[in-house]
Design an enzyme around this catalytic site. Structure first.
Site, PDB file in Angstrom:
ATOM      1  N   HIS A 178       6.244 -22.092  63.171  1.00  0.00           N
ATOM      2  CA  HIS A 178       6.713 -22.011  61.785  1.00  0.00           C
ATOM      3  C   HIS A 178       6.360 -23.319  61.093  1.00  0.00           C
ATOM      4  O   HIS A 178       6.741 -24.394  61.550  1.00  0.00           O
ATOM      5  CB  HIS A 178       8.222 -21.775  61.709  1.00  0.00           C
ATOM      6  CG  HIS A 178       8.722 -21.672  60.298  1.00  0.00           C
ATOM      7  ND1 HIS A 178       8.761 -20.473  59.606  1.00  0.00           N
ATOM      8  CD2 HIS A 178       9.161 -22.626  59.441  1.00  0.00           C
ATOM      9  CE1 HIS A 178       9.218 -20.690  58.392  1.00  0.00           C
ATOM     10  NE2 HIS A 178       9.472 -21.990  58.255  1.00  0.00           N
ATOM     11  N   CYS A 179       5.628 -23.236  59.999  1.00  0.00           N
ATOM     12  CA  CYS A 179       5.173 -24.434  59.284  1.00  0.00           C
ATOM     13  C   CYS A 179       5.997 -24.616  58.013  1.00  0.00           C
ATOM     14  O   CYS A 179       5.965 -23.757  57.115  1.00  0.00           O
ATOM     15  CB  CYS A 179       3.682 -24.312  58.939  1.00  0.00           C
ATOM     16  SG  CYS A 179       3.033 -25.739  58.041  1.00  0.00           S
ATOM     17  N   VAL A 180       6.727 -25.725  57.933  1.00  0.00           N
ATOM     18  CA  VAL A 180       7.556 -25.972  56.744  1.00  0.00           C
ATOM     19  C   VAL A 180       6.704 -26.270  55.518  1.00  0.00           C
ATOM     20  O   VAL A 180       7.141 -26.054  54.380  1.00  0.00           O
ATOM     21  CB  VAL A 180       8.538 -27.137  56.998  1.00  0.00           C
ATOM     22  CG1 VAL A 180       9.540 -26.774  58.069  1.00  0.00           C
ATOM     23  CG2 VAL A 180       7.800 -28.421  57.365  1.00  0.00           C
TER      24      VAL A 180
END
Length: 343
Positions: A178-180
């Site tokens: 998951h990439c913020v």
């Protein structure tokens, strides 16, 4: 000299910190370090401040929000504004090629396109409707991905290479991470966009660093500054060396030298992450699988001293089928999945 020492120290800390983080991710020491750090933190920081910081960290990293998207665009806008304001005009006066100067802007346009695609594209959400289709795509290795695994949150069977994302609250096919920065998971359907976004972001930072360096070098050569001399503290004439030259440039063009230092450090950090992402793509691994690889076999080891001696079931990458096939799976996922289902 003070500026050079401080900047070198700062850059070394960033690189060493990144290397140590990568090492810790592949060992079992990360949880212990985090636990020890949390204990020290709890003794030093007041409880009310701890609660506030935990709420902030939970909001930033454990809920979907647009904070990092705004921060990303703000930083990118500031860097390009500084480049346009400080570098572009000077370079035009020195007769730089216009194509050479406009290359960062071309990379910016391409980068923003793939940044947007990474943000809005469904990474491969698993639902009741497509669960049976995704179950046929990848083979189960019975170590990291057991065949009868089930997601307790979504109440779905878990296809091989999938994972439930606690931030997005969904199971994602071929989950990477998951990439913020894009406020989205990276999975089967948007990995190609994310990889291209990372590539163009690295290229734009590196191009700015090259243009800025060439400008400063040409400025020094045209002004014959490297041939000048200065009088040291003992009254002796000295030829200007590289350290003195950089200090002089920093005093004369502080914003340009600071921009050069920033984009150079950014190029190194992004370049390292890009190389890691390309390695995973070339070997058909995901970040999730890479992080779990050394630990997966431990879940199947016999427990207790009296347990029978059993050969440990070590995780192996069974999904790699050669460089071009692996890259094709990233950039043409639909075609690769169709071929796998036919077999």
């Amino acid at each position: 000299m003070d500026f050079l020492v401080l900047f070198s120290f700062y850059l070394a800390l960033l690189l060493i910190g990144g290397a140590l983080l990568c090492i810790c991710l592949k060992t079992r020491y990360l949880k212990g370090l985090a636990r020890g750090g949390a204990q020290i933190f709890s003794y030093v920081v007041p409880e009310w401040l701890q609660r506030a910081m935990l709420r902030l960290l939970h909001y930033l990293f454990h809920t979907r929000n647009h904070t990092f998207i705004v921060l990303h665009l703000l930083l990118q806008g500031m860097v390009y504004t500084e480049y346009t304001w400080e570098i572009l005009g000077y370079c035009q006066e020195l007769d730089f090629s216009l194509c050479y100067l406009l290359l960062p802007y071309l990379l910016l346009v391409v980068n923003l396109i793939f940044f947007t695609l990474s943000c809005v594209t469904d990474p491969g959400t698993i639902t009741k409707a497509n669960e049976s289709l995704f179950l046929q795509v990848y083979e189960f290795d019975e170590v990291m991905f057991p065949k009868n695994g089930r997601c307790s949150t979504c109440d779905l069977r878990k296809p091989a290479r999938s994972k439930h994302c606690s931030v997005c609250d969904r199971c994602v096919h071929r989950f990477d991470h998951h990439c913020v920065w894009v406020n989205n998971c990276i999975g089967a359907w948007n990995a190609r966009y994310f990889l291209t976004y990372l590539l163009t972001l690295t290229a734009s930072a590196a191009t700015m660093a090259v243009v800025t360096t060439v400008f400063l070098v040409r400025l020094v050569v045209l002004s014959d500054l490297h041939l000048e001399t200065y009088v040291d503290d003992l009254g002796q004439p000295q030829v200007i060396d590289t350290v003195f030259l950089i200090q002089h440039l920093f005093l004369a063009f502080p914003r340009i030298v600071f921009l050069l230092g920033f984009v150079s450090a950014l190029s190194l950090l992004l370049g390292g992450f890009l190389c890691f992402a390309l390695y995973l793509a070339a070997t058909n691994q995901t970040t999730n699988e890479w992080c779990r690889g050394d630990r997966a076999w431990c879940q199947h080891c016999p427990q207790g001293a009296g347990a029978p001696s059993v050969e440990p079931r070590v995780h192996r990458n069974i999904h790699s089928h050669g460089l071009w096939s692996n890259l094709r799976e990233i950039f043409l996922p639909a075609a690769a999945h169709y071929e796998r289902k036919k077999k």
